[in-house]
Design a protein around this motif. Structure first.
Motif, PDB file in Angstrom:
ATOM      1  N   THR A  47       3.647  12.247  36.167  1.00  0.00           N
ATOM      2  CA  THR A  47       2.655  12.136  37.375  1.00  0.00           C
ATOM      3  C   THR A  47       1.638  12.614  36.975  1.00  0.00           C
ATOM      4  O   THR A  47       1.610  13.481  35.952  1.00  0.00           O
ATOM      5  CB  THR A  47       3.487  12.973  38.638  1.00  0.00           C
ATOM      6  OG1 THR A  47       3.578  14.366  38.087  1.00  0.00           O
ATOM      7  CG2 THR A  47       4.537  12.523  39.169  1.00  0.00           C
ATOM      8  N   SER A  48       0.570  12.417  37.652  1.00  0.00           N
ATOM      9  CA  SER A  48      -0.869  12.848  37.204  1.00  0.00           C
ATOM     10  C   SER A  48      -1.688  13.055  38.612  1.00  0.00           C
ATOM     11  O   SER A  48      -1.358  12.633  39.729  1.00  0.00           O
ATOM     12  CB  SER A  48      -1.542  11.852  36.457  1.00  0.00           C
ATOM     13  OG  SER A  48      -1.982  10.638  37.146  1.00  0.00           O
ATOM     14  N   THR A  49      -2.573  13.986  38.440  1.00  0.00           N
ATOM     15  CA  THR A  49      -3.418  14.347  39.699  1.00  0.00           C
ATOM     16  C   THR A  49      -4.912  14.141  39.434  1.00  0.00           C
ATOM     17  O   THR A  49      -5.239  14.357  38.201  1.00  0.00           O
ATOM     18  CB  THR A  49      -3.381  15.892  40.057  1.00  0.00           C
ATOM     19  OG1 THR A  49      -1.854  16.026  40.292  1.00  0.00           O
ATOM     20  CG2 THR A  49      -3.826  16.105  41.179  1.00  0.00           C
ATOM     21  N   ILE A  50      -5.677  13.626  40.243  1.00  0.00           N
ATOM     22  CA  ILE A  50      -7.113  13.205  39.821  1.00  0.00           C
ATOM     23  C   ILE A  50      -7.714  14.135  40.705  1.00  0.00           C
ATOM     24  O   ILE A  50      -7.460  14.096  41.816  1.00  0.00           O
ATOM     25  CB  ILE A  50      -7.263  11.875  40.150  1.00  0.00           C
ATOM     26  CG1 ILE A  50      -6.411  10.773  39.257  1.00  0.00           C
ATOM     27  CG2 ILE A  50      -8.786  11.311  39.878  1.00  0.00           C
ATOM     28  CD1 ILE A  50      -6.775   9.310  39.587  1.00  0.00           C
TER      29      ILE A  50
END
Length: 163
Positions: A151-154
């Motif tokens: 997962t990634s968060t921008i």
């Protein structure tokens, strides 16, 4: 010329041994033979041993691995029920060489992330070619399962950007 001394006289004297002596000698010989055959049979009747190995020790999304089980000798009675498989399933075990080397495919459960897994083999269900049951448990090498998608968060520091 005279013949050598050991050819000069021929004895006609016979030595008689008691019949019991011959039976005792025969009995000792038979007992020795039985003991030797028992020792040889017990040496051959060793308890089977095994090695369990999962070939791919780092399993990710969509990955499977071959599991190999190699016994010290030809065995019978071995089945999937003798294996404890954590966090996944194992296809049916099969042997291409008549019962010494077995293989199956391990498929991890979707969504599982777990390190330090090991497949356990209960040897009591395995019988050697000489009829000896196995003893104890045998464990595979350790393998890890990582089925979580990354997962990634921008984070935008300037929300007023214009094109």
């Amino acid at each position: 010329m005279q013949p050598p001394q050991f050819f000069a006289e021929r004895s006609t004297r016979r030595v008689r041994a008691p019949v019991g002596y011959f039976f005792a000698t025969l009995l000792r010989w038979v007992c020795g033979l039985v003991a030797m055959l028992t020792l040889l049979a017990s040496a051959h009747a060793a308890v089977p041993t095994a090695k369990v190995q999962i070939l791919n020790s780092q399993l990710g999304i969509g990955a499977t691995s071959v599991v190999e089980i190699e016994f010290s000798e030809l065995v019978t009675g071995f089945a999937n029920a003798d294996l404890t498989v954590p966090n996944g399933t194992l296809s049916g075990v099969s042997s291409a060489d008549g019962g010494i080397t077995w293989s199956a495919t391990f498929t991890p459960k979707p969504g599982v992330t777990q390190s330090q897994n090991s497949i356990a083999l209960d040897m009591t269900g395995v019988i050697s070619g000489s009829g000896q049951p196995g003893m104890g448990m045998v464990y595979s090498n350790v393998f890890n399962i990582d089925f979580q998608r990354p997962t990634s968060t921008i984070v935008m520091s300037n929300t007023a950007l214009k094109a």
